[in-house]
Design an enzyme around this catalytic site. Structure first.
Site, short mmCIF file in Angstrom:
data_model
loop_
_atom_site.label_atom_id
_atom_site.label_comp_id
_atom_site.label_asym_id
_atom_site.label_seq_id
_atom_site.Cartn_x
_atom_site.Cartn_y
_atom_site.Cartn_z
N HIS A 1 0.86 -1.19 0.00
CA HIS A 1 0.00 0.00 0.00
C HIS A 1 0.89 1.24 0.00
O HIS A 1 2.12 1.12 0.02
CB HIS A 1 -1.01 -0.03 1.15
N HIS B 1 3.88 1.51 2.44
CA HIS B 1 5.10 0.77 2.07
C HIS B 1 5.84 1.49 0.93
O HIS B 1 7.07 1.58 0.93
CB HIS B 1 4.76 -0.65 1.58
N CYS C 1 3.34 -11.19 19.90
CA CYS C 1 2.31 -10.64 19.02
C CYS C 1 2.61 -11.10 17.60
O CYS C 1 3.68 -10.79 17.06
CB CYS C 1 2.29 -9.11 19.07
N CYS D 1 3.12 -8.08 15.14
CA CYS D 1 4.46 -7.45 15.17
C CYS D 1 5.55 -8.47 14.88
O CYS D 1 6.69 -8.12 14.66
CB CYS D 1 4.78 -6.87 16.55
N CYS E 1 -2.16 -6.17 22.02
CA CYS E 1 -0.98 -5.49 21.48
C CYS E 1 -1.39 -4.04 21.19
O CYS E 1 -2.42 -3.81 20.56
CB CYS E 1 -0.54 -6.19 20.20
N HIS F 1 -1.54 -3.62 17.17
CA HIS F 1 -2.54 -4.38 16.39
C HIS F 1 -3.88 -4.51 17.09
O HIS F 1 -4.84 -5.00 16.49
CB HIS F 1 -1.96 -5.75 16.00
N LYS G 1 -6.17 5.21 10.11
CA LYS G 1 -5.00 4.33 9.99
C LYS G 1 -5.23 3.42 8.77
O LYS G 1 -6.36 3.01 8.52
CB LYS G 1 -4.94 3.50 11.27
N LYS H 1 -6.28 -3.38 6.96
CA LYS H 1 -7.01 -4.36 6.17
C LYS H 1 -8.47 -4.35 6.56
O LYS H 1 -9.37 -4.38 5.72
CB LYS H 1 -6.42 -5.75 6.45
N1 MSP Z 1 9.22 -7.05 7.96
C1 MSP Z 1 9.31 -5.97 8.86
C2 MSP Z 1 10.59 -5.19 8.65
C3 MSP Z 1 11.85 -5.98 8.78
S1 MSP Z 1 13.25 -5.02 8.39
C4 MSP Z 1 14.54 -5.94 8.88
C5 MSP Z 1 8.11 -5.03 8.66
N2 MSP Z 1 7.47 -5.16 7.51
S2 MSP Z 1 6.15 -4.36 7.11
O1 MSP Z 1 5.80 -4.84 5.80
O2 MSP Z 1 5.16 -4.51 8.12
O3 MSP Z 1 6.51 -2.85 7.08
C6 MSP Z 1 7.52 -2.35 6.26
C7 MSP Z 1 7.64 -0.86 6.34
O4 MSP Z 1 6.43 -0.21 5.92
C8 MSP Z 1 7.91 -0.34 7.75
O5 MSP Z 1 8.96 0.61 7.68
C9 MSP Z 1 6.64 0.33 8.14
O6 MSP Z 1 6.89 1.37 9.02
C10 MSP Z 1 6.16 0.85 6.79
N3 MSP Z 1 4.74 1.18 6.83
C11 MSP Z 1 3.69 0.33 7.00
N4 MSP Z 1 2.54 1.07 7.06
C12 MSP Z 1 2.82 2.38 6.92
C13 MSP Z 1 2.06 3.57 6.83
N5 MSP Z 1 0.75 3.59 6.96
N6 MSP Z 1 2.73 4.74 6.59
C14 MSP Z 1 4.08 4.78 6.41
N7 MSP Z 1 4.82 3.67 6.50
C15 MSP Z 1 4.24 2.46 6.80
O7 MSP Z 1 7.84 -4.26 9.54
#
Ligand code: MSP
Length: 510
Positions: A20, A23, A129, A132, A147, A150, A300, A303
């Site tokens: 999304h 990411h 969790c 996380c 958590c 979540h 936020k 899903k």
């Molecule tokens: N797999 C772990 C990271 C391991 S690194 C050794 C993880 N993955 S994640 O897919 O959940 O998130 C990846 C990145 O996307 C994180 O930096 C997270 O902060 C970022 N984001 C997820 N949702 C977000 C928003 N709504 N806004 C901005 N960044 C976001 O955590």
């Protein structure tokens, strides 16, 4: 040969869904910094990838009806890499934590830490969790057993696990943070990490029995246990550049210059990760920068709310550069912010169509009236003024990027565009064509030079727009000529054969 290297990483993503815009935000920001360093002529390595040894992925595969986990992960990893291709992300590699090269590096790393005496067997009693993918303490929980991130009940676990003596490195990590004010950025996050280390940083369980953990890399000293996903995942930053394999990249690029993360995972990167590196005798990254979170119309991204925006679809409607521009310009890098379609359309109209689009079209329409190659320009006072303006702009631009102030970098470019617009208004080149051809020539040479600098400045965050401008200005893209330094030098008269092409940001249909 470039004399400087630049290594930048993003977190590796869980691939249990498609990406999304949250990411995409991390990847776009990293891409801007990677492209900027390439523009400067540095040897750049930009790593991203997928975090695959996670229970989330197993649950998602089962829900989607897959029985073959490898197949599911391969498909999902490709979905993410394709999304990054669609967003023009120029990553040098994409590491998957189920790859053999990663496993080899994890074993090498684990072996070093174990030989150091920092791994021991103990009993883990506590909470986990799944959201996380992390062990959590009682003090983290909300309303008894939820958590805080979540808002779901955590699992209670009691099992024999292997521990990493993280607390041994507590004081050294704190001293490193104290001695290196740039290590944790933005500075506002530093206190949060320091308090966490002081109050909660204990030895950490780094394995789970395969009976409870359904996936993971087997622990070399006890194959019935899987290496805890964060311990495994953090090592991707090393294995992605060849740690544990036969490659020179690790020696060339480690330690990383910048590791970009979201604010939710800063503790893993600024407490656990440095302790792990110290245990393995490896240098720490220069900087970990945590950006803020995007909400969507104030909510936020989740899903359950079903409000996630697919960045690839967004690009199909508004264009890749619009999406890249908007996400970076709309909120201060490091702070939280909101995504709204109304704001996206407003910025498209005001900054892109009426801003850079209109300026480009005005300059090129005028330039087509008299072939620039036939113009003889003279040096004038304005030349010196505009030269200083552009040189100052590059300095502000560089210092904004050096401190990851990505929104400030963009503002600097728009200041140059506003300067150009005012210059056109003041000098009225359409009147000069007949009245004072020499002055017309001077004016056009200056405006084309400003536009040339704008084209180089937008390259890191709007690479397609830069390419279009280079075609219209008839200058070779630096990637083809390897003459990137010329793009940032003041060289009036370089543009000899401009032609107005397609509109950069045509009016939005709808
Ligand atoms: N797999 C772990 C990271 C391991 S690194 C050794 C993880 N993955 S994640 O897919 O959940 O998130 C990846 C990145 O996307 C994180 O930096 C997270 O902060 C970022 N984001 C997820 N949702 C977000 C928003 N709504 N806004 C901005 N960044 C976001 O955590």
């Amino acid at each position: 040969m470039p004399d400087k290297t630049f290594y930048i990483t993003t977190p590796i993503y869980y691939v249990n869904d498609k990406p999304h815009i949250g990411h995409a935000y991390t990847c776009i920001a990293a891409d801007v910094l990677a492209r900027y360093h390439r523009l400067k002529g540095d040897d750049v390595f930009f790593l991203t990838g997928s975090d695959e040894n996670s229970q989330k992925n197993i649950t998602a595969a089962q829900t989607a009806g897959y029985t073959d986990m490898e197949q599911y992960l391969a498909i999902q990893a490709a979905v993410w890499q394709q999304a990054w291709d669609g967003l023009n992300i120029s990553n040098s590699d994409f590491i998957r934590t189920t790859e053999e090269r990663h496993k080899k590096g994890v074993y090498k790393f684990f072996d070093l830490v174990n030989k150091k005496g920092d791994i021991y067997k103990g009993v883990y009693k506590g909470f986990y969790c799944n959201g996380c993918e992390a062990f959590v303490t009682q003090s983290d929980l909300m309303e008894g057993n939820l958590c805080p991130i979540h808002k779901k009940p955590v699992e209670t676990i009691e099992e024999e696990n292997y521990f990493f003596s993280a607390s041994k490195y507590r004081d050294a990590v704190l001293a490193h943070i104290e001695k290196n004010p740039d290590f944790i950025q933005p500075t506002s996050r530093r206190k949060e990490v320091v308090n966490y280390i002081k109050d909660h940083f204990t030895d950490i369980s780094i394995s789970r029995h395969f009976k409870t953990a359904k996936c993971g890399i087997p622990l070399p000293i006890d194959p019935e246990q899987a290496i805890y996903v964060w311990f495994d995942a953090l090592i991707n930053y090393l294995t992605g550049i060849g740690y544990g394999s036969e490659s020179d990249d690790f020696a060339t690029f480690w330690p990383a210059n910048i590791q970009l993360v979201g604010k939710d995972i800063i503790k893993f990167h600024c407490a656990l990760w440095p302790a792990m590196l110290m245990a393995a005798g490896l240098p720490l990254p220069e900087k970990v920068f945590a950006h803020g979170f995007f909400t969507i119309n104030g909510d936020k991204i989740s899903k359950s709310l079903g409000n996630a925006i697919d960045p690839v679809e967004l690009c199909l409607t508004y264009g890749v550069d619009t999406v890249r521009y908007f996400l970076l310009r709309e909120i201060r890098f490091g702070e939280d912010g909101d995504f709204s379609f109304d704001r996206l359309k407003e910025r498209y109209e005001s900054d892109l169509a009426k801003g850079i689009g209109n300026f480009t079209s005005r300059v090129l329409t005028l330039a087509e009236k008299v072939p620039v190659k036939d113009l003889e320009q003279e040096e004038s006072l304005d030349d010196v003024e505009v030269k200083i303006m552009i040189e100052e702009a590059w300095k502000t631009y560089a210092s904004a990027l050096d401190s990851c102030a990505l929104d400030d970098e963009i503002k600097t470019v728009w200041e140059c565009i506003s300067w150009g617009d005012k210059y056109i208004e003041q000098n009225k080149p359409w009147e000069l064509i007949k009245e004072d051809p020499t002055q017309f020539a001077n004016t056009m040479v200056l405006l084309l030079e400003v536009l040339r600098h704008v084209s180089a400045m937008v390259y890191p965050f709007m690479p397609d727009t830069a390419e279009k401008l280079w075609r219209q200005l008839d200058i070779e893209a630096f990637e083809r000529t390897h003459a990137s330094e010329q793009l940032i030098e003041w060289l009036p008269g370089t543009v000899r054969n401009p032609s107005k092409g397609e509109s950069l940001f045509p009016p939005l249909i709808s």
